[in-house]
Design a protein around this motif. Structure first.
Motif, short mmCIF file in Angstrom:
data_model
loop_
_atom_site.label_atom_id
_atom_site.label_comp_id
_atom_site.label_asym_id
_atom_site.label_seq_id
_atom_site.Cartn_x
_atom_site.Cartn_y
_atom_site.Cartn_z
N MET A 22 62.89 16.28 31.23
CA MET A 22 62.09 17.18 32.06
C MET A 22 62.17 16.78 33.53
O MET A 22 62.46 15.64 33.87
CB MET A 22 60.63 17.14 31.60
N ASP A 23 61.86 17.77 34.40
CA ASP A 23 61.72 17.50 35.83
C ASP A 23 60.26 17.13 36.11
O ASP A 23 59.34 17.81 35.65
CB ASP A 23 62.10 18.74 36.63
N HIS A 24 60.09 16.01 36.83
CA HIS A 24 58.74 15.52 37.07
C HIS A 24 58.45 15.42 38.56
O HIS A 24 57.85 14.44 39.04
CB HIS A 24 58.57 14.15 36.40
N ALA A 25 58.85 16.44 39.29
CA ALA A 25 58.55 16.46 40.73
C ALA A 25 57.05 16.61 40.99
O ALA A 25 56.53 16.10 41.98
CB ALA A 25 59.32 17.61 41.40
N ASP A 26 56.36 17.31 40.08
CA ASP A 26 54.92 17.51 40.22
C ASP A 26 54.19 16.19 39.89
O ASP A 26 54.23 15.70 38.76
CB ASP A 26 54.44 18.61 39.26
N ARG A 27 53.54 15.63 40.87
CA ARG A 27 52.89 14.33 40.69
C ARG A 27 51.77 14.39 39.65
O ARG A 27 51.55 13.45 38.90
CB ARG A 27 52.34 13.84 42.04
N ARG A 28 51.09 15.53 39.56
CA ARG A 28 50.02 15.62 38.58
C ARG A 28 50.57 15.57 37.16
O ARG A 28 49.95 15.01 36.26
CB ARG A 28 49.23 16.91 38.80
N GLY A 29 51.75 16.15 36.99
CA GLY A 29 52.35 16.12 35.67
C GLY A 29 52.74 14.72 35.24
O GLY A 29 52.79 14.42 34.05
N PRO A 70 50.63 15.55 25.63
CA PRO A 70 50.95 16.78 26.35
C PRO A 70 49.69 17.39 26.96
O PRO A 70 48.59 17.28 26.42
CB PRO A 70 51.52 17.69 25.26
N SER A 71 49.90 18.00 28.12
CA SER A 71 48.77 18.66 28.79
C SER A 71 48.70 20.11 28.34
O SER A 71 49.64 20.66 27.78
CB SER A 71 48.95 18.58 30.31
N GLY A 72 47.56 20.73 28.60
CA GLY A 72 47.41 22.14 28.29
C GLY A 72 47.42 22.40 26.80
O GLY A 72 46.87 21.63 26.00
N ASN A 73 48.06 23.51 26.41
CA ASN A 73 48.07 23.92 25.01
C ASN A 73 49.39 23.59 24.30
O ASN A 73 49.71 24.20 23.28
CB ASN A 73 47.80 25.43 24.91
N ARG A 74 50.14 22.68 24.83
CA ARG A 74 51.42 22.33 24.21
C ARG A 74 51.20 21.69 22.85
O ARG A 74 50.32 20.86 22.67
CB ARG A 74 52.20 21.37 25.11
#
Length: 902
Positions: free
Chosen positions: A820-827, A836-840
């Motif tokens: 995965m791409d992890h440019a988003d620091r929150r991710g 996993p975050s959210g509904n994954r």
């Protein structure tokens, strides 16, 4: 590799003895895809999970590409000169018995033939044995005792024609999945077909069984001698067949009657009612096939087990007839081809006998050999004992890994390390055996090799090259022939191609035969390169190539009666009087447990891995199903020894100990544990289970007893457990227990440590700590939880999770993060959190390797209304490709073992 246009090549799978046809398609850009060959009579297009993933195992990562002497790259001439001169000097100083070859069912028949010819005909010793000794020698010995020849009487078609299939020590669902699928398909068409599974474990094959007999280890002799006595007592006998085609029946019945029903029950661990049901079913079903494999063969009484089974088929005349017969299924792609060329130390080529002076004379004259070995050579266990005590001073190991696969493997490793001269020809640069070689020779691999293999039903198929040989890799037959020439035997080893070797092999099979030997493929003695290139799969015997047979090879329908595909329906055995021999067998005690080692250790295979993982370990999807070595233990035994699910367990015998993950399951027989054979020092810290297996062998066949050893278990006390995903394989791993497996974009790693570490420093040693990257960390010192995630740009370089108990992190989700791409620091914080975050949805442990479907997904689909394997397939695709996971899907649906599946 760049080519002008896509092409598809017919070849054969390099895994088990089913011998499936494969279509390998090479695209214009060099990419390779594989699918089952719909026209091959072994599989009709089916492939198992391993066969379906073959294209993932042909990369050059880790390949041995150049000859080496003492780790120094060299040229072929120097390497071959050193081998030839050292072998010649050793023979001159110490005699021919001071040298040995240890070969493999991974070799093609042409490789096997040349090696056997050199050793037995020109060097003059029979010290050439094969890793097939470890899996099929008892079957060979049993066949020879009963039939006078190593003949498999039947064909795969019999599995579809039978009304009763008895599976003895054979986990077809995992070890021969395509045969399992053929039986399952036949049963769908004929629901009255019955299947009995005889196995200490309730394996995935039990999904197909109407009756599972959880027999005590090595109880098979008692079971089948009891069956013979039952057949005699109830007059379920073919007396005409017995009288016309057999000898020794009265003695066999008398010996079989030594135990009464209570004695048989005690020896087998089965109830008298279970025995009565099985015996009654066998007696009532004329079309019965008994399929047996390693659970029968790998025993100190393996040959007697084979003959006990054969006795029952001879007594009822259920042999060589459609839907009836004893059927040995082989574990390697060319175990049968090796047997045909005399690849074992106690055999001669073309199913001739080394003990027979007439046979030796015939082979010597055919080969124009200076001498043929006059006595059997050392069988595998004996061979490495002779290496250890110095009788063997020069050893060539071909296409196998005995440091991991031989019993008493640590002693075998010590013997190889101490041997004055060791040559290893292999595909991989790093195996536990290659590392001890003085000379290393790069061999061609599947996809690059050209020759033939023979499957379990005596069907010879071509294995064709569709890739160029990388680096300076060469075929095994060519290496052997070059050494032979340098030893002064050039004229006899002047073959220019595998086609020429195959033609010679075929000619020898027909030489002075006239129907007195079973193995005869003389029809192909005149084959040329063009004919060899288009050779279609065929079953032997093929003694004369009549016009109709030529046309059949070309696909022309002639209306001719096809050649015989079964032996012995009308007798005509290969004993001196042409009659089969009943073997009088009395059950003997097999228990080896003791207060120090109170459990029985059983070793074997898992679904998606193969031998010592040199091939399957390259495939991410094949490493998803069983990612680390484990020990199956019954819940009652686990409770008794204080072991919980997912604990690390020390399994020990008198020969050593290993560390494994606990899999607590009621599928295991109480009092026994099961450990897979595949893990090596390349993939784990201490999981070479054959180091635990005693070098006890069958007195007749020389096959090791790998299914019944005395063992102890204890919980390994760890202060920390870990799980990591890594983009790069770590150079070293400082942990007491570790297991490494491929994943889609890197590696996954399981850890356990008995003492603490400087955890940030430990994480840096695994994940890296260069100044350009970024590390996020979470520390709960009081609770003992530590988490680290290392990023290189927007990509995850690795993540490490540590806890005082087995780490509760979603493995499948964590593995996906490497892609995965992890440019988003929150991710990135989700990676540190380990969920996993959210509904994954967390897929859970992978059940279907072909489509990457996990246990949680299947369970969710069941909760959503999917109540059949077919419904799961329609929803998730799981089970719709190779079908190897269908039994596990059904287990989850039935809710019997969801915890173990996860």
């Amino acid at each position: 590799m760049e080519i002008d246009e896509a092409r598809e090549v017919r070849t054969t799978c390099p895994y088990c003895g089913v011998g499936c046809g494969v279509l390998a398609k090479v695209a214009a850009d060099g990419g390779v895809t594989v699918r089952g060959d719909p026209d091959h009579p072994a599989n009709f297009g089916r492939l198992c999970s391993k066969g379906s993933a073959l294209a993932e195992t042909i990369d050059l990562d880790g390949r041995l590409l150049y000859p080496e002497i003492h780790g120094r790259r060299t040229g072929w001439d120097e390497a071959l000169d050193v081998i030839a001169s050292t072998f010649s000097r050793t023979i001159a100083e110490h005699g021919p018995d001071a040298v040995a070859f240890y070969v493999s069912g991974q070799l093609l028949t042409e490789d096997y033939y040349v090696a056997n010819k050199l050793m037995k005909g020109f060097i003059g010793t029979a010290n050439i044995d094969t890793n097939s000794r470890l899996c099929m020698a008892s079957s060979v010995a049993g066949h020879r005792r009963a039939f006078g020849s190593d003949t498999v009487p039947g064909s795969y078609e019999d599995l579809e024609l039978a009304d009763l299939i008895v599976l003895v020590g054979s986990n077809l669902a995992w070890c021969h999945p395509v045969l399992y699928q053929r039986i399952a398909a036949a049963r769908e068409k004929r629901p009255d077909m019955k299947v009995v599974l005889i196995d200490p474990r309730r394996t995935m094959t039990s999904d197909l069984a109407d009756m599972h007999l959880a027999i005590a280890p090595d109880g098979d002799v008692a079971l089948f001698t009891g069956l013979l006595a039952y057949l005699g007592k109830n007059d379920v006998l073919d007396r005409a067949y017995i009288a016309a085609h057999t000898t020794g029946f009265d003695d066999a019945i008398a010996a079989a009657s030594a135990l009464d029903p209570a004695g048989i029950a005690a020896a087998t661990g089965l109830g008298e009612d279970e025995l009565a049901r099985f015996y009654g079913l066998f007696a009532a079903t004329a079309k019965t096939v008994t399929v047996y494999s390693q659970g029968v063969n790998q025993s100190s009484s393996g040959t007697n087990k084979v003959n006990a089974i054969i006795n029952c088929h001879l007594a009822t005349g259920r042999i060589g007839r459609p839907g009836g017969g004893p059927f040995s299924v082989t574990g390697q792609p060319n175990a049968m081809g090796g047997r045909e060329v005399g690849g074992m130390a106690n055999m001669l080529a073309a199913h001739m006998e080394i003990e027979n002076p007439g046979h030796r004379d015939r082979v010597q004259r055919f080969w124009s050999a200076p001498a043929v070995a006059e006595k059997p050579g050392l069988k595998a266990v004996e061979m490495f004992q002779a290496v250890a005590d110095g009788r063997i001073k020069a050893l060539w190991i071909m296409a196998t890994n005995p440091v991991d696969s031989m019993p008493d493997a640590d002693a075998v490793e010590a013997a190889i390390k101490a041997c004055p001269f060791v040559v290893v020809s292999d595909v991989m640069a790093k195996t536990d055996t290659v590392r001890h070689a003085h000379v290393r020779l790069p061999a061609t691999a599947w996809g690059e090799k050209d020759g033939t293999v023979t499957n379990s039903e005596r069907r010879i198929s071509r294995q064709r090259a569709f890739l160029p040989a990388p680096g300076e890799a060469r075929p095994d037959w060519r290496m052997i022939a070059e050494v032979a020439r340098r030893m002064g035997f050039g004229e006899a080893f002047s073959h220019a191609s595998p086609a020429e070797i195959f033609a010679e092999h075929a000619a020898l099979s027909a030489f002075e035969n006239d129907g007195v030997r079973d193995f005869d493929i003389g029809a192909y003695a005149g084959i040329d390169t063009a004919g060899y290139d288009v050779l279609a799969p065929f079953q032997w015997p093929a003694s004369s190539l009549m016009e109709g047979d030529v046309q059949a090879q070309k696909g022309i329908q002639t209306g001719r009666t096809p050649p015989a595909t079964r032996f012995f329906a009308n007798g005509n055995f290969y004993t001196p009087d042409r009659k089969a021999r009943f073997i009088a067998i009395r059950p003997t005690a097999q228990t080896r447990i003791s207060p120090d080692f109170p459990l029985v250790l059983n070793t074997g295979r898992v679904r998606d891995h193969w031998h010592t993982m040199t091939r399957t370990g390259k495939s991410p999807r094949l490493s998803q199903h069983m990612a680390e070595p484990f020990v199956e233990i019954h819940p009652a035994d686990a409770q008794h020894f204080g072991i919980g699910d997912a604990d690390i367990v020390r399994v020990s015998t008198a020969h050593g100990d290993v560390l494994l993950r606990a899999l607590v399951t009621a599928r295991q027989r109480p009092g026994s544990v099961f450990v897979p054979m595949h893990w090596t020092d390349q993939f784990s810290a201490r999981a070479r289970v054959d180091a635990l297996v005693a070098p006890i062998t069958d007195a007749i066949s020389g096959q090791p007893a790998s299914k019944n050893g005395a063992a102890g278990v204890e919980r390994f006390t760890a202060v920390a457990f870990g799980f990591a995903v890594l983009a790069e394989r770590p150079a070293s791993i400082d942990a007491d227990y570790w297991s490494l497996a491929r994943c889609a974009a890197g590696w996954r790693l399981e850890l356990a440590l008995k003492a603490g570490r400087d955890w940030p420093a430990f994480a840096a040693s695994l994940l890296g700590a260069d100044a350009l990257g970024e590390t996020l960390a979470y520390h709960d010192v009081a609770g003992g939880h530590y988490r680290f995630a290392r990023f290189a740009g927007s990509h995850l370089a690795g993540a490490l999770y540590l806890a005082p108990k087995p780490v509760a992190v979603s493995r499948s989700w964590a593995v996906e993060q490497l892609n995965m791409d992890h440019a988003d620091r929150r991710g990135r914080l989700a990676i540190v959190a380990g969920r996993p975050s959210g509904n994954r949805v967390d897929r859970g442990a992978i059940v279907c390797s072909c489509f990457g479907v996990g246990a949680n997904q299947i369970a969710e689909a069941v909760r959503g209304g999917c109540t059949s394997v077919e419904a799961i397939g329609a929803t998730l695709h799981a089970g719709t490709n190779c079908g190897s996971c269908r039994a596990e899907i059904r287990t989850i649906i039935d809710g019997r073992n969801l915890q173990a599946a996860e």
